[in-house]
Structure formats: structure tokens, C-alpha cells
Design an enzyme around this catalytic site. Structure first.
Site, mmCIF file in Angstrom:
data_model
loop_
_atom_site.group_PDB
_atom_site.id
_atom_site.type_symbol
_atom_site.label_atom_id
_atom_site.label_comp_id
_atom_site.label_asym_id
_atom_site.label_seq_id
_atom_site.Cartn_x
_atom_site.Cartn_y
_atom_site.Cartn_z
ATOM 1 N N ALA A 182 15.830 32.946 34.918
ATOM 2 C CA ALA A 182 16.961 33.508 34.167
ATOM 3 C C ALA A 182 16.672 34.890 33.590
ATOM 4 C CB ALA A 182 17.367 32.563 33.033
ATOM 5 N N THR B 231 12.979 31.168 28.883
ATOM 6 C CA THR B 231 14.069 31.394 29.838
ATOM 7 C C THR B 231 14.279 30.152 30.694
ATOM 8 O OG1 THR B 231 12.740 32.166 31.714
ATOM 9 C CG2 THR B 231 13.347 33.815 30.068
ATOM 10 N N ASP B 232 15.519 29.950 31.140
ATOM 11 C CA ASP B 232 15.716 29.013 32.235
ATOM 12 C C ASP B 232 14.954 29.574 33.430
ATOM 13 O OD1 ASP B 232 16.561 26.937 33.821
ATOM 14 O OD2 ASP B 232 18.686 27.178 33.362
ATOM 15 N N TRP B 233 14.633 28.726 34.379
ATOM 16 C CA TRP B 233 13.753 29.120 35.476
ATOM 17 C C TRP B 233 14.424 30.179 36.354
ATOM 18 C CZ3 TRP B 233 11.531 26.710 32.076
ATOM 19 C CH2 TRP B 233 10.274 26.117 32.189
#
Length: 806
Positions: A232, A228-230
């Protein structure tokens, strides 16, 4: 499963905890199972490994690393070999710093020039973006480090990026926003992918089974891990079921408990969990082995030289009246502009690199055969007028043969976390260049900017050199080109329009509330300008050289094209030849022409080379929404070879048979899309394209955990509205100062749920529910949930930690 022996020994608690991060950058290790931890780091154009406290916004300092030109810059090189060499050096530095996964490159499509993160992205064209991304990935992964192309997918705006829904039709999704990722996966063999913050057609990217399973894993054969994006992650259990492996940064053990509860309730299966654990184990074990016996340092001068080479190949000469460049030996020049003293060489946010060294024009120009009669900063970087400095600059300029004016967008004009509101450079710079033009007609402009800008002032210059953001070695690269040591060969990877109002998404970008409607469909960048006959200032693929090239003898066959290019000038140079494909009279709407191949060729004076560009599986295809697969429309295709999208040198034809008789559209129902004039698409026509109703993205007074904190404007709680007013005032003050506060911006656009995903376990989702109740006017009930949730979360975290440490 590859690691079934380990998985059989793992408890459900260990499996669930393994699928979330241990800290800002690391995965969880389990000593009893022999599972090590791996380290991730930002690094699209330089390693950003933080030695101290970690953050994802570039706020805390990182260890020194080479700051290479940004992706927006390197894409102008159109050189896959250069991309791979740059990737290799990034991989070397990552390995030396103990970084296992490099979070990049970024290859979201430049839907609008206003996206604040465009400097991190390659192009408005998915084919060019994909080819350059694949070259980076190959280079990075050759060093035993995994590359992580991002942000998957349709993440084209920074405004409320964690709380917005990208709404688009399946064909646009496939052809424009996924093709670059497809190339990075299939050709680059990327081993990790980062899921985006946003929803795609109503489902968060990280739990979107259509994206992560149907397309990424099944259609493309991806065999790596999804990170995941941080912050997300929305519903961790649904993410795991959809194909997401690692929730970052450190959501705490509440997230692991959520996963266990989902298995126990039947929401997801244990087989889903085991599959994600197995995939993550494969990455962790492979990367751990790769990192053994690694070097602890890298050759800093050699990497600086690569950065300089990359900058020279990626600089674009936009204008050169009267061959004012290259500068004649001994030319008397004035050096004007703050950027000559303090260069703008990278963007702001999570990609911010702490460079090993930084060259400046004011320092390196003495090594070149020019006479500097004077230099001045000329203008204030923050936009204020400075009469004394302006007068100094004008006095110096009046005495010079040629004025070198260094200008562009300042650091706070484009950044992660915020989009631009216009395409202009600061007015004080424009005022100065106009006055410089009154005292000296020989103006040479050197631009630093990570995105397309409006240039109504371009006629003041005899020459314009667009450097984009050219990294720590950019000053030497600029001087090499200005003095003719290097012949410029960069070509624009994005169109420079005449004005913002001409851009295709002008009326649709960014989202007004929750929903961002991609009504322009396929017509992004040159695809729109060419089809709708919109004049531009500098077209896609454009760039001048100090020499001239002639094209001749085109041959088109079933496998591709070949043609001759000859250098008919007096100096060696490199030319980027571009292959565009068109289908006149198509029954399925499409842009007037589309890039389907390119080649960069190096030629000595008088030398001629035969160039070959092969067709591939993407040359003639389109996504058919009726058959739900790639098809080819039958007909006689035009094959065009150009020096840019607007400078077609050779034309040929080839017949292609149809792969289906099923046509997906009716021209009568989609007139805007068949004409390409898509700036005012009505609801009914967009719904016909979507094949469904347009979702209602309007905000209401009842806030949810997925609404952004900036929506506290609608809160029923007076305390929450007070917080909104204070936060808005702080944001406004920072914006007006010319130094936007990234931390405030992130909080302002962050949904409530992110509090539980980015606080290291201090906040649970129960506490978030309490916060949402509180802002919706249920003060005491919400406060009770927060307090009880805090104590319950602390107790459960301790119990969980004790179980997985046994």
C-alpha cells in the site's frame, strides 16, 4: 524519545532500512544494535502463519489454527464479552506460533452489500463495528500480542483498491468511516493500525497526514505504530512524514534509498525519520519481551469449544412460522444441500485459515435426537444443473416430516480481490428449493453467506436460520440451535434489503473509473432505509428467539437510560436491547435514528432484569464542517429502545443544549441530504456538500505509475495491449469457471508502482518508470530504463546490504 540511545548509534542507512520489512511477514533485525525482528500474520478470525513461502492472498498453506466465525458473523452476537474472549484465544494462538502482530480485526463499513470482503467486516454501523473491534483488540493484546485494526480508512471496495480515490465530505468521513477506528483506538487501546490501499480525497491513506497525524495521533491519542497494507505504500518518504512507521511486505532497499534521498533533499526531516524509528523500536522491543518464555502450543479442543460458542451466539433466526423450530425429539428430517457435506465456514483471500478440524452436518447430526431418513447434496456447488442429484433430493424430501436445506453463497462468490456484481445466490440452488417446496411444505433453510443476499424465495421456508460464515465448529452450533439445545440470540449487524436496487450506494458503487464518490454521505444501511422510507426484508438489529421478551419502565436521565426486560416465554434466552437516538426537526441534516448503545441480557423464564445503557461522548455529537470540531445541536432528542431498528419498544425524551450557533448547512442547498433520498444526487449538490469541486477521475491514454494494470487497455504500446488482452482473457476464463484466480485478480487491479513494493527489491522505482514509459509507447527508451535500472538496482542493493551488515 524513548530509545534515543539506540537511535544515536544508528546510521541513516540502518534507520531507513528499519522502516521497511525484511520479508513477507518480518521486520528487519540489527544484531549489532540489539534490535530483534518481529513477525506479523493475517488473523482476523484465525492465525494464518505460513511455514513455507509467504504470500498475502492465502495461496500457500499455513500452519493449522482454529478457524473462528468471521467478523461479519460475530457482530451478530452484539456481545463484547464474547468478542474479548475470542480475541484472547486468537492472542494465545498467535503467541504459541511466534506471531507478534495479528493483522486484524477488519472494521471497514459495509457501504454496499457487494464488497467482496464484507465477510471480514463487522457492520454497516460504525458504533457496533467499533465496540466489537475494541473487544477483539482488548482480548488479543491481553496475551502480549498487538492487534492491528484495518484498513484505515474508507476502503469499501475491492475493485482497483490500490488505484482508486475515495471522495467524501469530512462529516461523513468522521461520523461513518472513522468512528469505529476511533473506538478501537480509544477504548480498545490498539497498538498498531494498518493503512489502506486507496486514496482518501486525493491523498493515499498511508501518506495522508490528516488521517495519520491530525486525527489518529493528535485527536485520538494513538501511541502505537502504523503498518501499511501489503503493497500500500506509494511515496515512502511522505508516508514517514505523515506518521507511517512500517512499509510492508519487503520493498527492498530502493525504498530505503528513497527515504535517505528525501532527507538529503529536504523533502522530509531527519526528525520525522527518528520519530518513526523510535515508535517502531518501542513496538519491537515490547513485543520481543512479551514473547519470552511463551507456550509453544495451545489447547485445541478448548479453542474449538470457543469457536462453537461464538457460532451459536452469532446465528440469526430470521423466520420461524408455527414454531417449527426447535425440532421435536425424533423428528424425521431430510438433509439436503452440498453445504451439509462440505460446509462454507470462512471467506477466501488473506484471511484463509487452515483449520485444526472442521465439523460437518452430515457427520455431527447423528449425535442429536432426530431421525435422518436420507441425505443428498441436491445441487452442484459450482452452479451447474444436476438432474440425477436433484431427483434424489426431491425423493428423499417427499418422505420427510421436515426438510433441512443447506445453501448459500459458494466460496468464489465473495473474496478479497473482487466485488460481487449482484446479490443473488446461484440459480440452481433456487431452482431446487422451489421444487422442494412443491413436495414438502415444511422447509427449514440454513444459509451460509458472509454478506447480505437477496431473498425473493424466502416465502418457501417456514424457518430460516442465517449462519453467515460460522467457522470450523459451525455444524455443531447449527444443530444445537435446530434441536433447541441453544436458544438463538443473534441479531443482524446489517440490513437485508429486498433487492440490490434499493441499496443507498446502488448508483455510486463501485467506482466507474478512478474516483469512488460517496454521494450517499451518512445514509449507509438502516440510516438510509429508515430515513427514506425504503421497505426492507429484515431490518438492522433483527433476530428471533424461541422465547419472548417484554420491555417496560424506561427512565432517561443525564447519564443514560434504564429499563426493564422480562422473559415472558418458557425457555431461557438472551435479548439484545438497542438504544437509538433521533432529533426531530433538526437544523443539521441527519438520519432518522442512529444506534448509540446496546446491551445483551440473559434471562431465565419469567425473570426480569433492570438494564442500563450509558450515554457517551458519541451519543449526541455531529461533526460540524464550519467549526471543524464535534458539536451538539440543541433540542429535544428522542430516546428509543428497540428489539431492532424497526421494532421500537420504549420511547423517552431528553433536552440538550447547543454547543455552537454556527450551522454548517442550508437545507435549500442540500435538499437530498435533508430528505435522505440520496440515490440521484446531482453534481452541484454533491459539490456543495464536499465544499470543493468533484475531482476528475476519468482515465486517459497517458498512464502513470499509480494507474492499474487493467488500464493497459489505454496503452499506446501494442505489446502492452496484448498483455492486457491476455490477462483479461485469463481473468474471464477463471471467472466463468466459478473459481476466480486471486493471483490474476490482484495483478489485474495492481498499480505499476506495486511492482517495486512487492518484489523483495528485485524491481526499483526507476524500473517502474521504464515500464510506464514502455506502455506509453516509448518502447526503446522504456526498455533502456528497465535494463539499466535493473543493473543499477542490483549494484546499489549489494552496496547497501554491506553497509548495514557491518
Amino acid at each position: 524519545m524513548k530509545y534515543q540511545d539506540i537511535i544515536e548509534k544508528m546510521t541513516i542507512e540502518e534507520k531507513a532500512a528499519f522502516l521497511s520489512g525484511k520479508g513477507e511477514w518480518q521486520t528487519r533485525d540489527f544484531e549489532r544494535l540489539g534490535i530483534p525482528s518481529i513477525f506479523c500474520s493475517d488473523g482476523p478470525h484465525g492465525i494464518r502463519k505460513q511455514a513455507g513461502a509467504g504470500d498475502h492472498l492465502g495461496l500457500n498453506e499455513s500452519v493449522p489454527a482454529t478457524c473462528f466465525p468471521t467478523a461479519a458473523t460475530i457482530a451478530n452476537s452484539w456481545n463484547e464479552e464474547l468478542g474479548e474472549e475470542l480475541g484472547k484465544t486468537l492472542g494465545e494462538e498467535a503467541m504459541a506460533e511466534g506471531v507478534n502482530v495479528l493483522l486484524g480485526p477488519g472494521l471497514n463499513i459495509k457501504r454496499s452489500p457487494l464488497c467482496g470482503r464484507n465477510f471480514e467486516y463487522f457492520s454497516e454501523d460504525p458504533y457496533l463495528a467499533g465496540k466489537m473491534a475494541a473487544s477483539y483488540v482488548k482480548g488479543i493484546q491481553s496475551q502480549g500480542v498487538y492487534a492491528c485494526p484495518k484498513h484505515f480508512a474508507v476502503n469499501s471496495q475491492e475493485l482497483r483498491r490500490m488505484a482508486m480515490n475515495s471522495v467524501l465530505d469530512e462529516r461523513t468521513l468522521r461520523e461513518i468511516y472513522l468512528t469505529g477506528f476511533e473506538i478501537a483506538v480509544k477504548e480498545g487501546k490498539a497498538k498498531t493500525i494498518m493503512s489502506a490501499y486507496n486514496e482518501v480525497n486525493g491523498t493515499y491513506a498511508n501518506e495522508n497526514k490528516h488521517l495519520l497525524t491530525d486525527i489518529l495521533r493528535k485527536d485520538w491519542g494513538f501511541d502505537g505504530i502504523v503498518i501499511t497494507d501489503w503493497g500500500a505504500s506509494n511515496d515512502h518518504a511522505l508516508g514517514v512524514a505523515a506518521g507511517s512507521n512500517l512499509e510492508m511486505p519487503n520493498p527492498g532497499l530502493d525504498s530505503a534509498r528513497e527515504l535517505i534521498a528525501a532527507v538529503e533533499s529536504g523533502k522530509i526531516s531527519i526528525e520525522d525519520v527518528d520519530a518513526r524509528v523510535d515508535e517502531l523500536l518501542d513496538a519491537v522491543m515490547t513485543l520481543y519481551v512479551n514473547s519470552q518464555n511463551k507456550a509453544d502450543d495451545f489447547d485445541k479442543p478448548a479453542h474449538h469449544a470457543v469457536a462453537r460458542k461464538a457460532a451459536t451466539e452469532s446465528t440469526v433466526l430470521l423466520k420461524n412460522e408455527g414454531s417449527i423450530l426447535p425440532l421435536k425429539p425424533g423428528a424425521k428430517v431430510a438433509v439436503i444441500g452440498d453445504f451439509a457435506f462440505v460446509p462454507r465456514y470462512q471467506g477466501a483471500g488473506s484471511s484463509l485459515v487452515n483449520p485444526t478440524k472442521v465439523e460437518t452436518i452430515s457427520e455431527v447430526i447423528g449425535s442429536y435426537d432426530v431421525q435422518v431418513i436420507g441425505s443428498s447434496r441436491g445441487y452442484s456447488r459450482t452452479g451447474e444443473e444436476d438432474a440425477a442429484t436433484r431427483k434424489e433430493a426431491l425423493d428423499i424430501a417427499s418422505r420427510a416430516d421436515i426438510v433441512l436445506f443447506f445453501f448459500g453463497l459458494n466460496e468464489d462468490s465473495e473474496s478479497e480481490g473482487m466485488d460481487r456484481t449482484h446479490m443473488r445466490i446461484p440459480q440452481n440452488q433456487i431452482n431446487l428449493l422451489q421444487e422442494l417446496g412443491q413436495v414438502n411444505k415444511n422447509l427449514v433453510g440454513i444459509i451460509s453467506a458472509g454478506s447480505a443476499i437477496e431473498m425473493p424465495w424466502h416465502h418457501y421456508f417456514k424457518a430460516i436460520l442465517h449462519c453467515y460464515l460460522n467457522g470450523q465448529a459451525g455444524a455443531g452450533a447449527v444443530m444445537d440451535i435446530l434441536t433447541g439445545r441453544v436458544n438463538p440470540s443473534g441479531k443482524l449487524s446489517e440490513t437485508i434489503p429486498r433487492r440490490h436496487e434499493d441499496t443507498p450506494a446502488y448508483r455510486y458503487y463501485p467506482s466507474s473509473q478512478r474516483t469512488s464518490e460517496y454521494r450517499e454521505s451518512l445514509y449507509v444501511g438502516y440510516r438510509y432505509y429508515d430515513t427514506a422510507d425504503i421497505p426492507v426484508l429484515y431490518p438492522f438489529g433483527f433476530g428471533l428467539s424461541y422465547t419472548k421478551f417484554e420491555y417496560d419502565n424506561l427512565t432517561v436521565n443525564e447519564d443514560g437510560v434504564s429499563f426493564d426486560i422480562k422473559n415472558v416465554g418458557e425457555v431461557a434466552g438472551k435479548e439484545v436491547a438497542q438504544l437509538y437516538v433521533s432529533l426531530p426537526g433538526a437544523k443539521v441534516f441527519r438520519p432518522k435514528k442512529e444506534l448509540k448503545g446496546f446491551a445483551k441480557v440473559s434471562l431465565e423464564p419469567g425473570e426480569s432484569k433492570r438494564v442500563e445503557i450509558a450515554f457517551d461522548d458519541k451519543t449526541f455529537r455531529y461533526w460540524n464542517v464550519k467549526t471543524d470540531k464535534w458539536e451538539v445541536e440543541g433540542g429535544e432528542y428522542q430516546i428509543r429502545i428497540g428489539a431492532s431498528s424497526a421494532d421500537i419498544r420504549l420511547e423517552g425524551k431528553i433536552l440538550r443544549s447547543a454547543t455552537t450557533d454556527v450551522l454548517p448547512y442550508s437545507e435549500a442547498e442540500l435538499p437530498s441530504y435533508y430528505s435522505g433520498k440520496i440515490q440521484t444526487v446531482e453534481d452541484a449538490e454533491f459539490e456543495k456538500l464536499l465544499g470543493r469541486s468533484i475531482p476528475d477521475g476519468r482515465w486517459s491514454g497517458q498512464l502513470t505509475s499509480n494507474d492499474a494494470i487493467c488500464q493497459l487497455y489505454y496503452a499506446k504500446s501494442g505489446l502492452a495491449r496484448f498483455v492486457y488482452k491476455r490477462l483479461t482473457a485469463m481473468k474471464k476464463k477463471a471467472d466463468e469457471s466459478g473459481k476466480p484466480d486471486l493471483n490474476i485478480l490482484f495483478i489485474y487491479n495492481m498499480p505499476f508502482r506495486a511492482m517495486a513494493k512487492m518484489t523483495g527489491g528485485a524491481v526499483s522505482m526507476d524500473m517502474v518508470d521504464g515500464i510506464v514509459d514502455l506502455v506509453n509507447g516509448h518502447f526503446f527508451g522504456g526498455l533502456g530504463k528497465i535494463i539499466s535500472g535493473y543493473f543499477r538496482n542490483s549494484k546499489l542493493n549489494k552496496q547497501y546490504e554491506s553497509r548495514i551488515k557491518k
